[in-house]
Scaffold this motif. Structure first.
Motif, mmCIF file in Angstrom:
data_model
loop_
_atom_site.group_PDB
_atom_site.id
_atom_site.type_symbol
_atom_site.label_atom_id
_atom_site.label_comp_id
_atom_site.label_asym_id
_atom_site.label_seq_id
_atom_site.Cartn_x
_atom_site.Cartn_y
_atom_site.Cartn_z
ATOM 1 N N PHE A 19 -45.527 -44.486 -10.847
ATOM 2 C CA PHE A 19 -44.225 -44.800 -10.232
ATOM 3 C C PHE A 19 -43.331 -45.527 -11.243
ATOM 4 C CE2 PHE A 19 -46.086 -44.406 -5.810
ATOM 5 C CZ PHE A 19 -45.087 -43.629 -5.250
ATOM 6 N N SER A 20 -43.938 -46.471 -11.960
ATOM 7 C CA SER A 20 -43.166 -47.219 -12.944
ATOM 8 C C SER A 20 -42.725 -46.305 -14.092
ATOM 9 C CB SER A 20 -44.007 -48.387 -13.463
ATOM 10 O OG SER A 20 -43.234 -49.169 -14.318
ATOM 11 N N ALA A 21 -43.641 -45.470 -14.561
ATOM 12 C CA ALA A 21 -43.317 -44.527 -15.639
ATOM 13 C C ALA A 21 -42.165 -43.610 -15.229
ATOM 14 C CB ALA A 21 -44.551 -43.693 -15.984
ATOM 15 N N ASN A 22 -42.119 -43.268 -13.975
ATOM 16 C CA ASN A 22 -41.070 -42.407 -13.437
ATOM 17 C C ASN A 22 -39.694 -43.100 -13.545
ATOM 18 O OD1 ASN A 22 -40.053 -41.283 -10.212
ATOM 19 N ND2 ASN A 22 -40.338 -39.883 -11.933
ATOM 20 N N ARG A 23 -39.685 -44.428 -13.452
ATOM 21 C CA ARG A 23 -38.435 -45.152 -13.683
ATOM 22 C C ARG A 23 -38.146 -45.254 -15.175
ATOM 23 N NH1 ARG A 23 -40.198 -47.286 -8.889
ATOM 24 N NH2 ARG A 23 -41.710 -48.750 -9.709
ATOM 25 N N TRP A 24 -39.194 -45.505 -15.959
ATOM 26 C CA TRP A 24 -38.993 -45.620 -17.408
ATOM 27 C C TRP A 24 -38.466 -44.315 -18.001
ATOM 28 C CZ3 TRP A 24 -38.385 -49.554 -20.501
ATOM 29 C CH2 TRP A 24 -38.836 -50.815 -20.085
ATOM 30 N N GLU A 25 -38.935 -43.193 -17.506
ATOM 31 C CA GLU A 25 -38.478 -41.924 -18.109
ATOM 32 C C GLU A 25 -37.011 -41.665 -17.782
ATOM 33 O OE1 GLU A 25 -40.718 -38.506 -16.782
ATOM 34 O OE2 GLU A 25 -40.662 -39.136 -14.685
ATOM 35 N N LYS A 26 -36.461 -42.357 -16.811
ATOM 36 C CA LYS A 26 -35.058 -42.186 -16.432
ATOM 37 C C LYS A 26 -34.164 -43.293 -16.977
ATOM 38 C CE LYS A 26 -35.221 -38.452 -14.245
ATOM 39 N NZ LYS A 26 -34.254 -37.366 -14.466
ATOM 40 N N ARG A 27 -34.783 -44.278 -17.650
ATOM 41 C CA ARG A 27 -34.030 -45.459 -18.038
ATOM 42 C C ARG A 27 -32.860 -45.157 -18.979
ATOM 43 N NH1 ARG A 27 -32.896 -49.156 -21.597
ATOM 44 N NH2 ARG A 27 -32.957 -51.384 -21.091
ATOM 45 N N SER A 28 -33.108 -44.318 -19.996
ATOM 46 C CA SER A 28 -32.025 -44.116 -20.968
ATOM 47 C C SER A 28 -30.876 -43.318 -20.356
ATOM 48 C CB SER A 28 -32.546 -43.481 -22.254
ATOM 49 O OG SER A 28 -33.069 -42.220 -21.962
ATOM 50 N N LEU A 29 -31.190 -42.357 -19.492
ATOM 51 C CA LEU A 29 -30.122 -41.607 -18.814
ATOM 52 C C LEU A 29 -29.341 -42.541 -17.890
ATOM 53 C CD1 LEU A 29 -28.744 -38.885 -18.323
ATOM 54 C CD2 LEU A 29 -30.382 -38.478 -16.454
ATOM 55 N N MET A 30 -30.086 -43.392 -17.223
ATOM 56 C CA MET A 30 -29.468 -44.368 -16.334
ATOM 57 C C MET A 30 -28.481 -45.242 -17.115
ATOM 58 S SD MET A 30 -31.718 -46.956 -14.039
ATOM 59 C CE MET A 30 -31.767 -46.379 -12.391
ATOM 60 N N GLU A 31 -28.929 -45.732 -18.260
ATOM 61 C CA GLU A 31 -28.088 -46.602 -19.066
ATOM 62 C C GLU A 31 -26.839 -45.870 -19.549
ATOM 63 O OE1 GLU A 31 -30.081 -48.405 -22.399
ATOM 64 O OE2 GLU A 31 -28.501 -49.916 -22.592
ATOM 65 N N SER A 32 -27.012 -44.627 -20.006
ATOM 66 C CA SER A 32 -25.834 -43.935 -20.524
ATOM 67 C C SER A 32 -24.847 -43.591 -19.411
ATOM 68 C CB SER A 32 -26.213 -42.724 -21.381
ATOM 69 O OG SER A 32 -26.938 -41.817 -20.614
ATOM 70 N N LYS A 33 -25.352 -43.226 -18.252
ATOM 71 C CA LYS A 33 -24.449 -42.970 -17.106
ATOM 72 C C LYS A 33 -23.640 -44.217 -16.771
ATOM 73 C CE LYS A 33 -25.820 -38.831 -15.437
ATOM 74 N NZ LYS A 33 -24.979 -37.712 -15.077
ATOM 75 N N LEU A 34 -24.342 -45.344 -16.696
ATOM 76 C CA LEU A 34 -23.663 -46.592 -16.334
ATOM 77 C C LEU A 34 -22.618 -46.959 -17.389
ATOM 78 C CD1 LEU A 34 -26.782 -48.562 -15.070
ATOM 79 C CD2 LEU A 34 -24.857 -47.825 -13.654
ATOM 80 N N LYS A 35 -22.998 -46.803 -18.647
ATOM 81 C CA LYS A 35 -22.068 -47.144 -19.730
ATOM 82 C C LYS A 35 -20.853 -46.237 -19.732
ATOM 83 C CE LYS A 35 -24.843 -49.760 -22.958
ATOM 84 N NZ LYS A 35 -25.851 -49.686 -24.034
ATOM 85 N N SER A 36 -21.055 -44.988 -19.286
ATOM 86 C CA SER A 36 -19.908 -44.068 -19.288
ATOM 87 C C SER A 36 -19.054 -44.252 -18.030
ATOM 88 C CB SER A 36 -20.394 -42.628 -19.413
ATOM 89 O OG SER A 36 -20.963 -42.225 -18.188
ATOM 90 N N GLY A 37 -19.399 -45.217 -17.209
ATOM 91 C CA GLY A 37 -18.519 -45.557 -16.087
ATOM 92 C C GLY A 37 -18.968 -45.036 -14.735
ATOM 93 N N THR A 38 -20.132 -44.408 -14.699
ATOM 94 C CA THR A 38 -20.603 -43.880 -13.411
ATOM 95 C C THR A 38 -21.441 -44.933 -12.679
ATOM 96 O OG1 THR A 38 -20.613 -41.633 -14.268
ATOM 97 C CG2 THR A 38 -21.965 -42.042 -12.327
ATOM 98 N N THR A 39 -21.104 -45.140 -11.435
ATOM 99 C CA THR A 39 -21.883 -46.030 -10.584
ATOM 100 C C THR A 39 -23.077 -45.265 -10.034
ATOM 101 O OG1 THR A 39 -20.148 -47.590 -9.998
ATOM 102 C CG2 THR A 39 -21.808 -47.166 -8.301
ATOM 103 N N LEU A 40 -24.248 -45.880 -10.083
ATOM 104 C CA LEU A 40 -25.448 -45.231 -9.548
ATOM 105 C C LEU A 40 -25.893 -45.953 -8.290
ATOM 106 C CD1 LEU A 40 -27.448 -44.727 -12.885
ATOM 107 C CD2 LEU A 40 -25.841 -43.146 -11.793
ATOM 108 N N GLY A 84 -38.047 -55.007 -18.289
ATOM 109 C CA GLY A 84 -37.319 -54.236 -19.297
ATOM 110 C C GLY A 84 -36.551 -53.072 -18.720
ATOM 111 N N LEU A 85 -36.817 -52.736 -17.475
ATOM 112 C CA LEU A 85 -35.966 -51.742 -16.811
ATOM 113 C C LEU A 85 -34.622 -52.392 -16.521
ATOM 114 C CD1 LEU A 85 -38.539 -50.157 -14.321
ATOM 115 C CD2 LEU A 85 -37.499 -49.043 -16.300
ATOM 116 N N LEU A 86 -33.618 -51.581 -16.233
ATOM 117 C CA LEU A 86 -32.293 -52.141 -15.994
ATOM 118 C C LEU A 86 -32.260 -52.896 -14.677
ATOM 119 C CD1 LEU A 86 -30.109 -49.122 -17.117
ATOM 120 C CD2 LEU A 86 -30.792 -51.130 -18.442
ATOM 121 N N ALA A 87 -31.709 -54.086 -14.736
ATOM 122 C CA ALA A 87 -31.623 -54.911 -13.525
ATOM 123 C C ALA A 87 -30.419 -54.470 -12.705
ATOM 124 C CB ALA A 87 -31.490 -56.374 -13.917
ATOM 125 N N PRO A 88 -30.594 -54.315 -11.397
ATOM 126 C CA PRO A 88 -29.467 -53.901 -10.558
ATOM 127 C C PRO A 88 -28.368 -54.969 -10.506
ATOM 128 C CG PRO A 88 -31.549 -53.774 -9.353
ATOM 129 C CD PRO A 88 -31.833 -54.470 -10.634
#
Ligand code: 2DT
Length: 211
Positions: A75-96, A125-129
């Motif tokens: 379950f944790s790995a499933n979040r880690w594998e999405k972390r970089s996409l999550m970060e780039s989406k957020l940085k590009s202005g998309t709310t998740l 180390g995952l992104l904090a909400p």
């Protein structure tokens, strides 16, 4: 308001017991934010589309058995594998708007008797909400709503333990909504919380202890 290129998107997490209305409300929030001109996406964990997600899905539907620690780490790995996409989406202005996150990870695994600190460790180390909203419903009420599927964990006694663990995890920054209110009420409160209760830091703190 909305869609400013220079500001990052917000990471909003919805948590709660099965049948509390998270999935419906996450979708409604995304629709409402888009209507207001925000760039927003609906995410959920587990993300069953990845190869790790497929292992999780097969475990949840009782098609496979796994040691409790092993599934926790998946379950944790499933979040880690999405972390970089999550970060780039957020940085590009998309709310998740995320339907379940690390808190589900800890609340469910520790309900099986795993040590809670052990459960928290792989989340570091995952992104904090920016905002965690807890849809609060008594387990008995949730069970009455019916529609518990045949998946692992969808049992009243287990959900009671999970509910207790959510209380242990709940920090003062969490926003709590009474999930027994009407769908419309919950929807309205959630939207208000997005605007009022959101604390959006400029930088993500990678080493944040999120649970
Ligand atoms: P859904 O019914 O929302 O698809 O959830 N779970 C979820 C965990 O045990 N650990 C986790 O890290 C996450 C994200 C909660 C499927 C089930 O998986 C549980 C319910």
């Amino acid at each position: 308001r909305g869609g400013k290129e220079d500001s990052r998107g917000a990471l909003v997490v919805l948590e709660g017991l099965d049948r509390c209305g998270k999935t419906t409300q996450s979708a409604r929030l995304v629709t409402n934010l888009e209507r207001l001109g925000y760039s927003a996406e609906l995410w959920r964990f587990p993300d069953r589309t990845t190869s790790v997600g497929k292992m999780i899905s097969s475990y949840l539907s009782n098609e496979s058995q796994l040691d409790d620690h092993t599934i926790h780490l998946l379950f944790s790995a499933n979040r880690w594998e999405k972390r970089s996409l999550m970060e780039s989406k957020l940085k590009s202005g998309t709310t998740l708007v995320v339907d379940r996150y690390s808190y589900s990870g800890v609340a469910f695994s520790s309900a099986k008797g795993l040590d809670i600190e052990w459960c928290k460790a792989p989340e570091i180390g995952l992104l904090a909400p920016d905002l965690v909203v807890y849809l609060d419903i008594p387990p008995e009420k949730a069970a009455e709503r019916g529609g518990y599927g045949g998946e692992r964990y969808e049992q009243l006694e287990f959900q009671k333990k999970v509910g207790h663990n959510y209380q242990v995890l709940c920090s003062p920054t969490w926003k709590i909504i009474d999930a027994c209110s009407s769908m419309e009420d919950v929807e309205e409160q959630l939207q208000e919380m997005f605007f009022v209760g959101l604390i959006r830091n400029i930088y993500f703190n990678d080493s944040t202890t999120i649970v």
